[in-house]
Design a protein around this motif. Sequence first.
Motif, PDB file in Angstrom:
ATOM      1  N   ALA A 174       0.836  -1.209   0.000  1.00  0.00           N
ATOM      2  CA  ALA A 174       0.000   0.000   0.000  1.00  0.00           C
ATOM      3  C   ALA A 174       0.871   1.261   0.000  1.00  0.00           C
ATOM      4  O   ALA A 174       0.574   2.227  -0.706  1.00  0.00           O
ATOM      5  CB  ALA A 174      -0.932  -0.011   1.210  1.00  0.00           C
ATOM      6  N   ILE A 175       1.952   1.249   0.778  1.00  0.00           N
ATOM      7  CA  ILE A 175       2.863   2.396   0.810  1.00  0.00           C
ATOM      8  C   ILE A 175       3.499   2.600  -0.557  1.00  0.00           C
ATOM      9  O   ILE A 175       3.576   3.726  -1.062  1.00  0.00           O
ATOM     10  CB  ILE A 175       3.936   2.222   1.907  1.00  0.00           C
ATOM     11  N   SER A 176       3.931   1.502  -1.190  1.00  0.00           N
ATOM     12  CA  SER A 176       4.563   1.618  -2.510  1.00  0.00           C
ATOM     13  C   SER A 176       3.592   2.140  -3.568  1.00  0.00           C
ATOM     14  O   SER A 176       4.006   2.768  -4.530  1.00  0.00           O
ATOM     15  CB  SER A 176       5.153   0.274  -2.950  1.00  0.00           C
ATOM     16  N   GLN A 177       2.305   1.892  -3.365  1.00  0.00           N
ATOM     17  CA  GLN A 177       1.283   2.377  -4.299  1.00  0.00           C
ATOM     18  C   GLN A 177       0.793   3.780  -3.936  1.00  0.00           C
ATOM     19  O   GLN A 177      -0.048   4.345  -4.634  1.00  0.00           O
ATOM     20  CB  GLN A 177       0.086   1.411  -4.310  1.00  0.00           C
ATOM     21  N   GLY A 178       1.291   4.322  -2.832  1.00  0.00           N
ATOM     22  CA  GLY A 178       0.879   5.659  -2.404  1.00  0.00           C
ATOM     23  C   GLY A 178      -0.472   5.677  -1.713  1.00  0.00           C
ATOM     24  O   GLY A 178      -1.069   6.734  -1.543  1.00  0.00           O
ATOM     25  N   ASN A 179      -0.961   4.507  -1.307  1.00  0.00           N
ATOM     26  CA  ASN A 179      -2.265   4.414  -0.653  1.00  0.00           C
ATOM     27  C   ASN A 179      -2.067   4.520   0.861  1.00  0.00           C
ATOM     28  O   ASN A 179      -2.090   3.532   1.583  1.00  0.00           O
ATOM     29  CB  ASN A 179      -2.941   3.090  -1.041  1.00  0.00           C
ATOM     30  N   ILE A 180      -1.905   5.748   1.327  1.00  0.00           N
ATOM     31  CA  ILE A 180      -1.596   5.994   2.733  1.00  0.00           C
ATOM     32  C   ILE A 180      -2.747   5.597   3.671  1.00  0.00           C
ATOM     33  O   ILE A 180      -2.488   5.001   4.718  1.00  0.00           O
ATOM     34  CB  ILE A 180      -1.190   7.474   2.943  1.00  0.00           C
TER      35      ILE A 180
ATOM     36  N   MET B  57      -3.564  -1.010   7.593  1.00  0.00           N
ATOM     37  CA  MET B  57      -2.753  -2.227   7.714  1.00  0.00           C
ATOM     38  C   MET B  57      -1.821  -2.144   8.923  1.00  0.00           C
ATOM     39  O   MET B  57      -1.569  -3.150   9.579  1.00  0.00           O
ATOM     40  CB  MET B  57      -1.935  -2.465   6.448  1.00  0.00           C
ATOM     41  N   LYS B  58      -1.338  -0.944   9.224  1.00  0.00           N
ATOM     42  CA  LYS B  58      -0.484  -0.765  10.396  1.00  0.00           C
ATOM     43  C   LYS B  58      -1.252  -1.135  11.660  1.00  0.00           C
ATOM     44  O   LYS B  58      -0.726  -1.802  12.553  1.00  0.00           O
ATOM     45  CB  LYS B  58      -0.003   0.687  10.472  1.00  0.00           C
ATOM     46  N   TRP B  59      -2.525  -0.721  11.721  1.00  0.00           N
ATOM     47  CA  TRP B  59      -3.360  -1.055  12.860  1.00  0.00           C
ATOM     48  C   TRP B  59      -3.552  -2.572  12.957  1.00  0.00           C
ATOM     49  O   TRP B  59      -3.501  -3.145  14.053  1.00  0.00           O
ATOM     50  CB  TRP B  59      -4.711  -0.342  12.721  1.00  0.00           C
ATOM     51  N   GLN B  60      -3.750  -3.230  11.805  1.00  0.00           N
ATOM     52  CA  GLN B  60      -3.922  -4.682  11.796  1.00  0.00           C
ATOM     53  C   GLN B  60      -2.654  -5.396  12.253  1.00  0.00           C
ATOM     54  O   GLN B  60      -2.717  -6.400  12.967  1.00  0.00           O
ATOM     55  CB  GLN B  60      -4.324  -5.179  10.407  1.00  0.00           C
ATOM     56  N   VAL B  61      -1.491  -4.895  11.850  1.00  0.00           N
ATOM     57  CA  VAL B  61      -0.217  -5.482  12.281  1.00  0.00           C
ATOM     58  C   VAL B  61      -0.118  -5.401  13.805  1.00  0.00           C
ATOM     59  O   VAL B  61       0.226  -6.393  14.467  1.00  0.00           O
ATOM     60  CB  VAL B  61       0.986  -4.778  11.610  1.00  0.00           C
ATOM     61  N   LYS B  62      -0.453  -4.251  14.367  1.00  0.00           N
ATOM     62  CA  LYS B  62      -0.409  -4.088  15.821  1.00  0.00           C
ATOM     63  C   LYS B  62      -1.387  -5.037  16.502  1.00  0.00           C
ATOM     64  O   LYS B  62      -1.066  -5.642  17.530  1.00  0.00           O
ATOM     65  CB  LYS B  62      -0.743  -2.647  16.209  1.00  0.00           C
ATOM     66  N   ARG B  63      -2.574  -5.153  15.931  1.00  0.00           N
ATOM     67  CA  ARG B  63      -3.612  -6.014  16.502  1.00  0.00           C
ATOM     68  C   ARG B  63      -3.155  -7.473  16.551  1.00  0.00           C
ATOM     69  O   ARG B  63      -3.272  -8.140  17.580  1.00  0.00           O
ATOM     70  CB  ARG B  63      -4.880  -5.878  15.662  1.00  0.00           C
TER      71      ARG B  63
END
Length: 82
Positions: A45-51, A57-63
């Motif tokens: 998502a970061i590479s595609q510019g989809n911030i 996804m960052k929240w899901q990683v933490k979860r």
Amino acid sequence: MDSTSEMIGPRSSMSPLEREIAALRTRASLADSERRRFKEERKWAISQGNIPRASQMKWQVKRYTALMQSFHREADAKVLEG
């Protein structure tokens, strides 16, 4: 994971406590797999510019990190009580 899958193979000779610990470790492993998947999806998502998606996804990683750690802590506590 259902109760019949636990009884296949070497697990049939395990004590109830050992089966419970194995189930917790399995859940931790599944949570870790999901965590890694979301981590990769965040990179994409970061590479595609989809911030906004990367933030989600960052929240899901933490979860899933917290879930994995929780299952490991619970299994470790069961090992100590057994």
